[in-house]
Scaffold this active site. Sequence first.
Site, PDB file in Angstrom:
ATOM      1  N   ALA A 278       0.818  -1.207   0.000  1.00  0.00           N
ATOM      2  CA  ALA A 278       0.000   0.000   0.000  1.00  0.00           C
ATOM      3  C   ALA A 278       0.857   1.263   0.000  1.00  0.00           C
ATOM      4  O   ALA A 278       0.659   2.170  -0.813  1.00  0.00           O
ATOM      5  CB  ALA A 278      -0.943  -0.004   1.199  1.00  0.00           C
ATOM      6  N   TYR A 279       1.819   1.321   0.921  1.00  0.00           N
ATOM      7  CA  TYR A 279       2.668   2.503   0.995  1.00  0.00           C
ATOM      8  C   TYR A 279       3.458   2.693  -0.296  1.00  0.00           C
ATOM      9  O   TYR A 279       3.500   3.786  -0.881  1.00  0.00           O
ATOM     10  CB  TYR A 279       3.629   2.390   2.177  1.00  0.00           C
ATOM     11  CG  TYR A 279       4.528   3.603   2.327  1.00  0.00           C
ATOM     12  CD1 TYR A 279       4.107   4.724   3.031  1.00  0.00           C
ATOM     13  CD2 TYR A 279       5.798   3.627   1.746  1.00  0.00           C
ATOM     14  CE1 TYR A 279       4.924   5.839   3.159  1.00  0.00           C
ATOM     15  CE2 TYR A 279       6.626   4.739   1.877  1.00  0.00           C
ATOM     16  CZ  TYR A 279       6.185   5.839   2.578  1.00  0.00           C
ATOM     17  OH  TYR A 279       6.990   6.940   2.691  1.00  0.00           O
ATOM     18  N   GLY A 280       4.102   1.620  -0.761  1.00  0.00           N
ATOM     19  CA  GLY A 280       4.910   1.717  -1.965  1.00  0.00           C
ATOM     20  C   GLY A 280       4.100   2.110  -3.185  1.00  0.00           C
ATOM     21  O   GLY A 280       4.572   2.872  -4.036  1.00  0.00           O
TER      22      GLY A 280
ATOM     23  N   THR B 238       1.408   3.988  -3.241  1.00  0.00           N
ATOM     24  CA  THR B 238       1.084   5.422  -3.198  1.00  0.00           C
ATOM     25  C   THR B 238       2.290   6.259  -3.586  1.00  0.00           C
ATOM     26  O   THR B 238       2.157   7.272  -4.287  1.00  0.00           O
ATOM     27  CB  THR B 238       0.579   5.858  -1.812  1.00  0.00           C
ATOM     28  OG1 THR B 238       1.597   5.640  -0.815  1.00  0.00           O
ATOM     29  CG2 THR B 238      -0.689   5.112  -1.421  1.00  0.00           C
TER      30      THR B 238
END
Length: 266
Positions: free
Chosen positions: A154-156, A158
């Site tokens: 998820a972080y990567g 975004t």
Amino acid sequence: MSKTVVITGSTRGIGRGLAENFLKQGCRVVISATRQPAVDQVVSDLTASHGAGKVVGKACDISRHEDLQALWDFACAQFGAVDIWINNAGISLPRKPVTEQSAEELARITSINLTGVLYAANVVLAGMKAHGSGQFWVMEGFGSNGAAQPGMAAYGATKRAVNYLAKALRKDMAGSNVHVNVLSPGIVVTDLLIGDYDTASPEWEKARKIFNILGDKVETVTPWLVNGVLKAQKDGARVEWLTTGKAFRRFMIAGFNKRDLFADIA
């Protein structure tokens, strides 16, 4: 002439470090975070250090378009115009497979790390274009270059999207004097970095070794980033702390340069 700088997510970590160093360079700074009491405290602290009239602040939830518009309007009312806007606010999630993360967590990280930057672009780029100039900076992070690790989907995703967004926004602003630029701070010891891990786990011990080679503290990185931002004159500028060459050199001397950036972490 001193510049006016708005920094989202600037009550702690990299954001606060940037704010402090812009003030040292004679800029006017607008502090922002989600909670007004935290904003007020940082404004008070920085005013005590740098004098009255140079720093103000307003709470802003960047997942809300109306909050971003209000922050822009506030900054312009206080200082007349915004020269530099830095999209620093962001969140991460604990490292675990996306199948184990809740729908609410996934929606929240997307709304802050990506939708918030889109909303800011909608507000800020329009305002800067009307004013005739300005710099809009996005912040890279893990995943911006396409790298992938377990638990970072998820972080990567975004951050990869924000990297694309910067390129696309430059196309939208072509022919104007509004620049879309990229800040790449590298691995910086903050709550955001440490919060991804269970610090009692084997995974943390592995990551800690790498971070101690490649990482740095806020007070080391942010003065350099601020100098780079203030020197940037062209659209598409990139201010990158941890270059490939620097990372290679650090691995080469790692055996001779023992340090522990996390000595106070249990």
